[in-house]
Design an enzyme around this catalytic site. Sequence first.
Site, short mmCIF file in Angstrom:
data_model
loop_
_atom_site.label_atom_id
_atom_site.label_comp_id
_atom_site.label_asym_id
_atom_site.label_seq_id
_atom_site.Cartn_x
_atom_site.Cartn_y
_atom_site.Cartn_z
N TYR A 48 0.84 -1.19 0.00
CA TYR A 48 0.00 0.00 0.00
C TYR A 48 0.88 1.24 0.00
CZ TYR A 48 -3.98 -3.04 0.86
OH TYR A 48 -4.94 -4.01 0.74
N GLU A 49 0.45 2.25 -0.75
CA GLU A 49 1.29 3.41 -1.00
C GLU A 49 1.76 4.11 0.28
OE1 GLU A 49 1.01 7.59 -3.53
OE2 GLU A 49 -0.35 5.95 -4.01
N ALA A 50 0.94 4.07 1.32
CA ALA A 50 1.32 4.74 2.56
C ALA A 50 2.35 3.96 3.37
CB ALA A 50 0.09 5.02 3.42
N GLY A 51 2.62 2.69 2.98
CA GLY A 51 3.70 1.98 3.66
C GLY A 51 3.39 0.60 4.20
#
Length: 251
Positions: free
Chosen positions: A50-53
């Site tokens: 996921y892009e946020a980590g």
Amino acid sequence: MSEYTSTELLTTVASSLIEDESTIIVGTGMPMLAAMLAQRTHAPDATMIYEAGGIGPEAPELPISVGDERTFHRGVKAAGMHDVMSYMSAGFVDVGFLGAAQIDRYGNLNSTVIGDWERPTVRFPGSGGANDIGSLAHETIVTMHQDETSFVEELDFLTTPGYLDGPGARKDAGLPAKTGPTHVITQYGVYGFDDNCELTLEFLHPGVEEATVNEESGFRIHVGTYDRSPEPTAEQLRLLREEIDPRGIIR
């Protein structure tokens, strides 16, 4: 459970394109549904990023966004956006899911503005990580609504590169070899890309007429030999409705 929504059909079709033991960068919305469904069916060892980590989580149910705490649930690592983009540049991401407002015949995407840049009719959030994903992921899968205003001869703005202006253009632009869009999924069917790097029909969804493919496009799409998309199974629908998205946030 023989009845299903258009979103449920598109989700199962997108899910089938995810291979086991692959790494997938997942965006908010339907890509989450597709990734989670694949993880609970045919691709249990696929790694969701996921892009946020959130790296490799087993989300208990659908996250609201890529920054939701559920994107870290039982994950292998709680990283950050900088780490995720670093993995992409290092070539660790197999598949990226993207959406867009416009697409052209070569799979180039616009998610920035409709109309003139200085005085647009509509301004969208912009690239975010879309340019990185479309430039660096080994494969890109696009999910979007199809009509004459979204499938266009010329983009109002180039946010994310597809095959630019045809064969060899990505290499000439300095993008990594063997990267680029592989599939585009709409409410009418699934498209791939031919030897000229142009959209071509691969699967037509149940109940859709062949003529609709080009009636709902601003450019000519090649229609040769194609198959019909498989309908969702009872087990896929049960997972989507009872476990993954019981509140119906996306589906």
